[in-house]
Design an enzyme around this catalytic site. Structure first.
Site, PDB file in Angstrom:
ATOM      1  N   ASP A 116      -6.915  11.178 -43.724  1.00 52.12           N
ATOM      2  CA  ASP A 116      -7.426  11.544 -45.044  1.00 52.12           C
ATOM      3  C   ASP A 116      -8.127  10.401 -45.773  1.00 52.12           C
ATOM      4  O   ASP A 116      -7.831   9.223 -45.548  1.00 52.12           O
ATOM      5  CB  ASP A 116      -6.268  12.002 -45.942  1.00 52.12           C
ATOM      6  CG  ASP A 116      -5.803  13.412 -45.606  1.00 52.12           C
ATOM      7  OD1 ASP A 116      -6.077  13.884 -44.482  1.00 52.12           O
ATOM      8  OD2 ASP A 116      -5.147  14.027 -46.461  1.00 52.12           O
ATOM      9  N   HIS A 167     -11.839  17.320 -48.253  1.00 51.59           N
ATOM     10  CA  HIS A 167     -10.701  16.767 -49.015  1.00 51.59           C
ATOM     11  C   HIS A 167     -11.101  16.551 -50.481  1.00 51.59           C
ATOM     12  O   HIS A 167     -10.567  15.668 -51.139  1.00 51.59           O
ATOM     13  CB  HIS A 167     -10.239  15.472 -48.364  1.00 51.59           C
ATOM     14  CG  HIS A 167      -8.883  14.992 -48.816  1.00 51.59           C
ATOM     15  ND1 HIS A 167      -7.853  15.846 -49.137  1.00 51.59           N
ATOM     16  CD2 HIS A 167      -8.384  13.741 -48.997  1.00 51.59           C
ATOM     17  CE1 HIS A 167      -6.782  15.140 -49.487  1.00 51.59           C
ATOM     18  NE2 HIS A 167      -7.083  13.864 -49.424  1.00 51.59           N
ATOM     19  N   HIS A 171     -11.106  13.439 -55.081  1.00 47.83           N
ATOM     20  CA  HIS A 171      -9.656  13.339 -54.992  1.00 47.83           C
ATOM     21  C   HIS A 171      -8.967  13.515 -56.354  1.00 47.83           C
ATOM     22  O   HIS A 171      -8.017  12.798 -56.682  1.00 47.83           O
ATOM     23  CB  HIS A 171      -9.259  11.984 -54.385  1.00 47.83           C
ATOM     24  CG  HIS A 171      -8.028  12.051 -53.540  1.00 47.83           C
ATOM     25  ND1 HIS A 171      -6.761  11.951 -54.063  1.00 47.83           N
ATOM     26  CD2 HIS A 171      -7.853  12.216 -52.210  1.00 47.83           C
ATOM     27  CE1 HIS A 171      -5.869  12.037 -53.084  1.00 47.83           C
ATOM     28  NE2 HIS A 171      -6.506  12.203 -51.952  1.00 47.83           N
ATOM     29  N   HIS A 270      -3.756   8.162 -43.181  1.00 51.59           N
ATOM     30  CA  HIS A 270      -4.936   7.822 -43.990  1.00 51.59           C
ATOM     31  C   HIS A 270      -5.796   6.765 -43.301  1.00 51.59           C
ATOM     32  O   HIS A 270      -5.277   5.750 -42.840  1.00 51.59           O
ATOM     33  CB  HIS A 270      -4.495   7.316 -45.367  1.00 51.59           C
ATOM     34  CG  HIS A 270      -3.766   8.375 -46.152  1.00 51.59           C
ATOM     35  ND1 HIS A 270      -2.437   8.655 -45.928  1.00 51.59           N
ATOM     36  CD2 HIS A 270      -4.184   9.242 -47.093  1.00 51.59           C
ATOM     37  CE1 HIS A 270      -2.070   9.653 -46.738  1.00 51.59           C
ATOM     38  NE2 HIS A 270      -3.108  10.025 -47.447  1.00 51.59           N
TER      39      HIS A 270
HETATM   40 ZN   LIG Z   1      -5.902  12.215 -49.963  1.00 49.48          ZN
END
Ligand SMILES: [Zn+2]
Length: 299
Positions: A116, A167, A171, A270
């Protein structure tokens, strides 16, 4: 005239706040493009939506029609051990379903690695190199403005056989609670940025920032042909405590994945600003590969 001067100051302040965005972290560079014409053009009409895209297309998925995001979590899988806010119709908690009906599992025995918050100009190439070395395909959950800023990395991710997940644009952790128009603009702008790098590329998945899904957000994403993915294994690789050395942090991440992973798990990590995650995966990739089928979520 004092009033006039005050008004000028106020207007200047308003202009600056527009430029800088609502939070100190949200700079102009991250701001959601709000081009109405583009938005209107990009909304897929219902006929273009692929209903098959809303569930993970695995043949061995034990789907239960009518359940939220039916089919994304296999009932045959072992429970993760972590409670889920969703419940099954039998009254027992359904541990295979994440918030809002998002998927925690792949729907097959394959384990899916998801990375991510990238693309990151340093960490994403390092992760791609590592995945290539072990011949592993993964799924990258891209942040829109970073996809816009690093189109070459988006192209490399796709060229090397990995799959894509939206995503969100920047964010926003409370995205689910924003007005529907804003959510739609956000998801569209992100897909537009990804497709500006790779025209026509399939983006079959969506992950809400922080995994903060609601049924409404899952439904909006489904309207764009994206299945909402949560996770079953979260080693919290971003949570590097100040008391832990890099080595201790890496060891904790490795141990958390090794302890939590099961066939069918979606694993969260991540590739943005997390060099220790690359380090952890130097150990994890061969370990996982020896025990599980590792596959990108299918595009
Ligand atoms: Zn994230």
């Amino acid at each position: 005239m004092p009033y006039r001067r005050l008004r000028v100051v106020f207007l200047l302040a308003a202009a600056f706040s527009l430029i800088l965005g609502p939070t100190p972290g949200a700079r102009a560079i991250n701001r959601l493009p709000a081009n109405k014409a583009t938005v209107a053009r990009r909304v897929p009409p219902p006929s273009e939506l692929d209903p098959g895209a809303v569930t993970l297309p695995h043949p061995d998925t034990a789907s239960s029609p009518g359940a939220p995001s039916a089919g994304v979590g296999s009932a045959s899988g072992r429970p993760s051990g972590s409670p889920s806010p969703s419940g099954s119709r039998s009254g027992r908690p359904d541990r295979s379903v994440g918030p809002g009906g998002s998927a925690k599992r792949t729907g097959s025995a394959a384990v899916a690695l998801t990375f991510d918050d990238g693309p990151d100009p340093v960490q994403t190439p390092a992760m791609l190199d590592l995945l290539k070395r072990y011949g592993v395909k993964a799924t990258f959950c891209l942040v829109g403005f970073r996809a816009r800023d690093y189109p070459d990395l988006v192209r490399r991710i796709v060229a090397e056989g990995h799959t894509l997940c939206n995503h969100s644009w920047q964010h926003l952790i409370d995205l689910a609670h924003r007005p529907v128009d804003e959510i739609r603009r956000d998801l569209e702008a992100t897909n537009d940025a990804i497709r500006a790098a790779v025209p026509g590329v399939k983006i079959r998945y969506f992950r809400a920032p922080g995994g903060n899904f609601t049924p409404e957000l899952v439904s909006i994403a489904r309207g764009y042909g994206m299945a909402s993915i949560y996770w079953q294994v979260d080693p919290r690789d971003w949570d590097h405590r100040s008391t832990a050395s890099d080595q201790e942090h890496v060891a904790r991440v490795i141990a958390a994945v090794q302890a939590g992973v099961r066939p069918g798990a979606i694993v969260l990590s991540h590739d943005n600003r997390q060099p220790t995650t690359i380090e952890a995966y130097r150990t994890l990739l061969p370990w996982l590969k020896a025990r599980f089928a590792l596959r990108a979520l299918p595009a």
